[in-house]
Design a protein around this motif. Sequence first.
Motif, short mmCIF file in Angstrom:
data_model
loop_
_atom_site.label_atom_id
_atom_site.label_comp_id
_atom_site.label_asym_id
_atom_site.label_seq_id
_atom_site.Cartn_x
_atom_site.Cartn_y
_atom_site.Cartn_z
N TRP A 77 -7.04 -24.71 -21.48
CA TRP A 77 -7.42 -23.91 -20.33
C TRP A 77 -7.75 -22.49 -20.77
O TRP A 77 -8.75 -21.90 -20.35
CB TRP A 77 -6.28 -23.89 -19.31
CG TRP A 77 -6.59 -23.21 -18.01
CD1 TRP A 77 -7.01 -23.81 -16.86
CD2 TRP A 77 -6.50 -21.80 -17.71
NE1 TRP A 77 -7.19 -22.85 -15.87
CE2 TRP A 77 -6.88 -21.62 -16.37
CE3 TRP A 77 -6.14 -20.68 -18.44
CZ2 TRP A 77 -6.90 -20.38 -15.74
CZ3 TRP A 77 -6.17 -19.43 -17.83
CH2 TRP A 77 -6.55 -19.29 -16.48
N LEU A 78 -6.90 -21.94 -21.64
CA LEU A 78 -7.09 -20.58 -22.12
C LEU A 78 -8.41 -20.44 -22.89
O LEU A 78 -9.15 -19.49 -22.69
CB LEU A 78 -5.91 -20.20 -23.02
CG LEU A 78 -5.70 -18.73 -23.29
CD1 LEU A 78 -5.34 -17.98 -22.02
CD2 LEU A 78 -4.60 -18.55 -24.31
N GLU A 109 -10.32 -11.66 -24.45
CA GLU A 109 -10.03 -11.80 -25.87
C GLU A 109 -8.53 -11.91 -26.11
O GLU A 109 -7.73 -11.56 -25.26
CB GLU A 109 -10.53 -10.58 -26.64
CG GLU A 109 -12.01 -10.35 -26.57
CD GLU A 109 -12.45 -9.09 -27.29
OE1 GLU A 109 -11.60 -8.30 -27.72
OE2 GLU A 109 -13.67 -8.89 -27.40
N LYS A 110 -8.21 -12.32 -27.31
CA LYS A 110 -6.84 -12.33 -27.81
C LYS A 110 -5.91 -13.20 -26.98
O LYS A 110 -4.74 -12.88 -26.77
CB LYS A 110 -6.29 -10.91 -27.91
CG LYS A 110 -7.13 -10.02 -28.82
CD LYS A 110 -6.60 -8.63 -28.90
CE LYS A 110 -7.53 -7.78 -29.77
NZ LYS A 110 -7.07 -6.44 -29.95
N GLY A 111 -6.43 -14.34 -26.49
CA GLY A 111 -5.60 -15.28 -25.75
C GLY A 111 -4.54 -15.88 -26.68
O GLY A 111 -4.82 -16.19 -27.83
N ILE A 126 -3.89 -13.33 -21.95
CA ILE A 126 -5.21 -13.02 -22.46
C ILE A 126 -5.58 -11.62 -21.96
O ILE A 126 -5.25 -11.24 -20.84
CB ILE A 126 -6.25 -14.07 -22.01
CG1 ILE A 126 -7.55 -13.89 -22.74
CG2 ILE A 126 -6.44 -14.07 -20.51
CD1 ILE A 126 -8.46 -15.09 -22.66
N ARG A 127 -6.21 -10.85 -22.82
CA ARG A 127 -6.65 -9.49 -22.44
C ARG A 127 -8.07 -9.56 -21.90
O ARG A 127 -8.93 -10.23 -22.46
CB ARG A 127 -6.60 -8.56 -23.64
CG ARG A 127 -5.19 -8.24 -24.04
CD ARG A 127 -5.14 -7.15 -25.10
NE ARG A 127 -3.76 -6.91 -25.46
CZ ARG A 127 -3.02 -5.92 -24.95
NH1 ARG A 127 -3.55 -5.07 -24.11
NH2 ARG A 127 -1.77 -5.77 -25.32
N ILE A 128 -8.28 -8.83 -20.83
CA ILE A 128 -9.60 -8.73 -20.21
C ILE A 128 -10.03 -7.28 -20.31
O ILE A 128 -9.29 -6.37 -19.89
CB ILE A 128 -9.57 -9.19 -18.74
CG1 ILE A 128 -9.13 -10.66 -18.69
CG2 ILE A 128 -10.92 -8.98 -18.08
CD1 ILE A 128 -8.85 -11.15 -17.29
N PHE A 129 -11.20 -7.06 -20.87
CA PHE A 129 -11.75 -5.72 -21.05
C PHE A 129 -12.99 -5.58 -20.17
O PHE A 129 -13.90 -6.41 -20.24
CB PHE A 129 -12.15 -5.48 -22.51
CG PHE A 129 -11.00 -5.59 -23.47
CD1 PHE A 129 -10.20 -4.49 -23.75
CD2 PHE A 129 -10.74 -6.79 -24.11
CE1 PHE A 129 -9.15 -4.59 -24.64
CE2 PHE A 129 -9.68 -6.90 -25.00
CZ PHE A 129 -8.89 -5.81 -25.27
N CYS A 130 -13.03 -4.53 -19.37
CA CYS A 130 -14.20 -4.24 -18.52
C CYS A 130 -14.75 -2.89 -18.95
O CYS A 130 -14.03 -1.89 -18.92
CB CYS A 130 -13.79 -4.17 -17.06
SG CYS A 130 -12.97 -5.65 -16.43
#
Length: 138
Positions: A77-78, A109-111, A126-130
């Motif tokens: 899933w990740l 990224e980085k899940g 997981i990191r989310i970057f906007c």
Amino acid sequence: MEILEKLKSWLQTFPQWAEAQLQVDDTAPEAVNCGLFPIGVEELSRKEDLLGNKSVQYRQTFILRRIAPREETAAAWLMAFQAWVAQQAHAKTAPAFGDVPGKEWIRAEKGRLSAVTQTGTATYEIRIFCEYTKIFNC
């Protein structure tokens, strides 16, 4: 608050989201639940014109935390989620947060697996970057 609500609504359109609940700044301990945690915003660049108008590029970071049963499908899933975010970003179907649509970017990224419990659940993060640009007119 606008960015947080837009992001939250968009994340729940992931085709494999299913029945997961998404909370902000919290994650219920039962499987399958998700929490969205704002980490902070960074100013990446700033430009000012002769009239004093400013163009500021930002990067806002979030952690998406998912509690799921400890099994192979949780890791899949990740990985599928990361691929979906990349596809949405490249197709320009991810939400826009700034004032310059051509300078928007979102990535996941980085899940990773971050914790396991004796009850058979695991916590994945997981990191989310906007990245986006805001225009400030004088």
